[in-house]
Design an enzyme around this catalytic site. Structure first.
Site, PDB file in Angstrom:
ATOM      1  N   HIS A 194      -2.899   6.828   5.565  1.00  0.00           N
ATOM      2  CA  HIS A 194      -3.362   5.703   4.760  1.00  0.00           C
ATOM      3  C   HIS A 194      -4.574   5.034   5.394  1.00  0.00           C
ATOM      4  O   HIS A 194      -4.550   4.637   6.563  1.00  0.00           O
ATOM      5  CB  HIS A 194      -2.226   4.684   4.599  1.00  0.00           C
ATOM      6  CG  HIS A 194      -2.670   3.362   4.048  1.00  0.00           C
ATOM      7  ND1 HIS A 194      -3.404   3.254   2.886  1.00  0.00           N
ATOM      8  CD2 HIS A 194      -2.495   2.095   4.501  1.00  0.00           C
ATOM      9  CE1 HIS A 194      -3.657   1.981   2.645  1.00  0.00           C
ATOM     10  NE2 HIS A 194      -3.115   1.252   3.609  1.00  0.00           N
ATOM     11  N   HIS A 216      -2.602  19.854   7.139  1.00  0.00           N
ATOM     12  CA  HIS A 216      -3.491  18.752   6.773  1.00  0.00           C
ATOM     13  C   HIS A 216      -2.734  17.424   6.837  1.00  0.00           C
ATOM     14  O   HIS A 216      -1.533  17.365   6.562  1.00  0.00           O
ATOM     15  CB  HIS A 216      -4.052  18.960   5.363  1.00  0.00           C
ATOM     16  CG  HIS A 216      -4.665  20.315   5.156  1.00  0.00           C
ATOM     17  ND1 HIS A 216      -5.888  20.669   5.696  1.00  0.00           N
ATOM     18  CD2 HIS A 216      -4.214  21.404   4.483  1.00  0.00           C
ATOM     19  CE1 HIS A 216      -6.157  21.921   5.362  1.00  0.00           C
ATOM     20  NE2 HIS A 216      -5.161  22.388   4.635  1.00  0.00           N
ATOM     21  N   ASN A 244     -10.541   0.425   1.788  1.00  0.00           N
ATOM     22  CA  ASN A 244      -9.083   0.466   1.641  1.00  0.00           C
ATOM     23  C   ASN A 244      -8.756   0.262   0.163  1.00  0.00           C
ATOM     24  O   ASN A 244      -8.872  -0.845  -0.369  1.00  0.00           O
ATOM     25  CB  ASN A 244      -8.444  -0.626   2.498  1.00  0.00           C
ATOM     26  CG  ASN A 244      -6.920  -0.619   2.414  1.00  0.00           C
ATOM     27  OD1 ASN A 244      -6.321   0.042   1.567  1.00  0.00           O
ATOM     28  ND2 ASN A 244      -6.284  -1.370   3.291  1.00  0.00           N
ATOM     29  N   CYS A 278       0.801  -1.225   0.000  1.00  0.00           N
ATOM     30  CA  CYS A 278       0.000   0.000   0.000  1.00  0.00           C
ATOM     31  C   CYS A 278       0.836   1.277   0.000  1.00  0.00           C
ATOM     32  O   CYS A 278       0.304   2.359  -0.267  1.00  0.00           O
ATOM     33  CB  CYS A 278      -0.929   0.000   1.206  1.00  0.00           C
ATOM     34  SG  CYS A 278      -2.059  -1.409   1.251  1.00  0.00           S
ATOM     35  N   HIS A 327      12.257   1.528   5.445  1.00  0.00           N
ATOM     36  CA  HIS A 327      12.087   0.100   5.123  1.00  0.00           C
ATOM     37  C   HIS A 327      12.643  -0.732   6.273  1.00  0.00           C
ATOM     38  O   HIS A 327      13.833  -0.661   6.576  1.00  0.00           O
ATOM     39  CB  HIS A 327      12.827  -0.226   3.819  1.00  0.00           C
ATOM     40  CG  HIS A 327      12.358  -1.478   3.148  1.00  0.00           C
ATOM     41  ND1 HIS A 327      12.235  -2.676   3.812  1.00  0.00           N
ATOM     42  CD2 HIS A 327      11.976  -1.723   1.868  1.00  0.00           C
ATOM     43  CE1 HIS A 327      11.798  -3.602   2.978  1.00  0.00           C
ATOM     44  NE2 HIS A 327      11.626  -3.054   1.797  1.00  0.00           N
TER      45      HIS A 327
END
Length: 468
Positions: free
Chosen positions: A362, A358, A395, A193, A272
């Site tokens: 996700h 703002h 989603n 995602c 990562h």
């Protein structure tokens, strides 16, 4: 030696007196000196700004897919599909219904046509049809809305994690719209995602080499081929959460596009955690003992996401936070190391509301939004775009942060000078952040997007448990 010293002293006095007399006799010289200094400083500043502008990435416009009403999958329809299928046992059905009731996803979220059939058809052809329906629609709308000739696109990047056809998704777009033969096209897969922000990062790097370029980024996930047909609960969650959607983003590093661009990319930070086994396995596609392939979401996912966000903002924070917030954070870290007693306060959480107006978190699920909102100390209104996106569209994977920005624009909340923080999470495990600064006046009456038709109905109160 004394003679030489006397001579040196005399020369020094002579030149000092000479300079002083010149300054006294010609006061215009000091003005010239100051003017020259000011001019030099101005040139340095202009050169620095120009150099910065030469590497600027502008977001000209973007478009999110709006599914037709006939593809809506209300809860009753979803439950009927479960009950009439031969894939799940009673426990598997009950578990998915319970997840759906608490998911925060409303009755307007859509599923692709193949998943409306009884039984659902997850074939390759149906997956390709979904991909073409989403991407062809939004690319056509984006190019036509901005009067962009397909031949002017220099860079094309797509990301779709679990559907990787041959020819590639970028080839599908090149063939459909007739892009140039020398286009730099890249198709990304398997990146989860957060791949939407990764695509933006790739374009940013490419634009450092390719000056005066226009890029098109496509972010989506194909829901058709990715349903799980077993009964392992950690794999059933994805069946409930993921829905149909996608986004197309038009980027440029040409100065001529700056006046019509909406935003300028200010920062992009990628984290990562794949070297950590727990993080690596927190979102994992694999077959169960019966050979049914699905994406498993581990119990440690929220903990992993929080850790990834903490590492990500530790790099992003110094770039965006005011010094006062950085000092408070630094002092709290030092205090914790010197006096780690339980009675003392913990590590200070910086107030990111002083850096951004703002937030686009996700829309991976209600629990994800709740956790990030609490960790960052955000109000309900500041998490509203994420909650409403999850409610209306579900989603949609890598495109969810763009639906959230659409929501903010449709509400008329984004003003010129405002900064937007997009936060994306994905398998691997990854946390990617992008910071955009609005550089145009955005009129919601002029700019139409995927929210414009029903924005007056939002926000809505989302129940803790849906009664279907």
């Amino acid at each position: 030696m004394i003679k030489n010293l006397t001579m040196d002293t005399g020369l020094l006095r002579f030149f000092s007196l000479s300079k002083l007399s010149i300054i006294r006799e010609s006061p215009i010289s000091i003005i010239h000196f100051l003017a020259a200094t000011a001019l030099f400083i101005a040139l340095v500043i202009c050169f620095t700004i120009r150099k910065s502008w030469s590497h600027s990435v502008y977001l000209v416009d973007f478009c999110c897919y709006l599914p037709p009403d006939c593809l809506r999958a209300p809860h009753a329809h979803f439950i009927e599909q479960l009950e009439r299928s031969d894939f799940f046992d009673t426990d598997g059905i009950d578990f998915q219904v319970k997840v759906l009731e608490r998911s925060g996803i409303g009755v307007e979220a859509s599923a692709p046509l193949a998943l409306h059939e009884l039984p659902p058809d997850p074939s390759y052809n149906k997956a390709r049809h979904e991909t073409e329906e989403v991407l062809f629609t939004i690319v056509k709308d984006l190019l036509s809305n901005n009067n962009v000739n397909p031949q002017s696109i220099d860079i094309l990047v797509s990301n779709c994690s679990l559907f990787c056809p041959t020819p590639s998704i970028t080839s599908m777009i090149v063939n459909k719209f007739g892009f140039r033969s020398d286009i730099k096209a890249v198709s990304l897969s398997g990146m989860g995602c957060s791949a939407g922000m990764l695509s933006i990062s790739l374009v940013k790097d490419l634009m450092k080499v390719h000056k005066n370029s226009v890029a098109l980024v496509l972010s989506m996930e194909a829901a058709t081929p990715n349903g799980y047909r077993g009964n392992v609960k950690s794999m059933l969650i994805a069946n409930v959460l993921f829905r149909m959607g996608g986004a197309a983003i038009l980027l440029s590093n040409r100065e001529q596009d700056k006046p019509k661009a909406k935003y300028r990319l200010q920062n992009l930070v990628r984290t990562h955690l794949g070297s950590n086994d727990q993080a690596y396995q927190s979102v994992f596609q694999q077959p169960d003992k019966d050979g049914h392939v699905g994406v498993s979401l581990s119990r440690a996912l929220l903990h992993v996401a929080a850790n990834a966000l903490r590492i990500n903002i530790s790099e992003l924070g110094p770039r965006v936070l005011p010094y006062s917030e950085q000092l408070q954070y630094g002092w709290s870290v030092i205090r914790q190391k010197i006096w780690p007693s339980a009675g003392r306060k913990g590590i200070y959480v910086p107030n990111f509301k002083r850096a951004f107006e703002h937030f686009c978190i996700h829309a991976g699920g209600k629990a994800v939004i709740d956790a990030i909102q609490d960790n960052l100390g955000l109000s309900r209104e500041e998490g509203e775009a994420s909650r409403m996106t999850l409610y209306r569209f579900g989603n949609t994977s890598s495109s969810s942060v763009w639906y959230e920005l659409c929501y903010l624009e449709a509400k008329g909340r984004v003003k010129k000078g405002d900064r937007v923080w997009q936060i994306a999470f994905g398998s691997g495990f990854k946390c990617n952040s992008a910071v955009w600064k609005c550089i145009s006046d955005l009129d919601p009456e002029v700019i139409r997007n995927a929210w414009s038709d029903r924005i007056h109905l939002y926000p809505v109160e989302i129940p803790e448990v849906f009664d279907h």
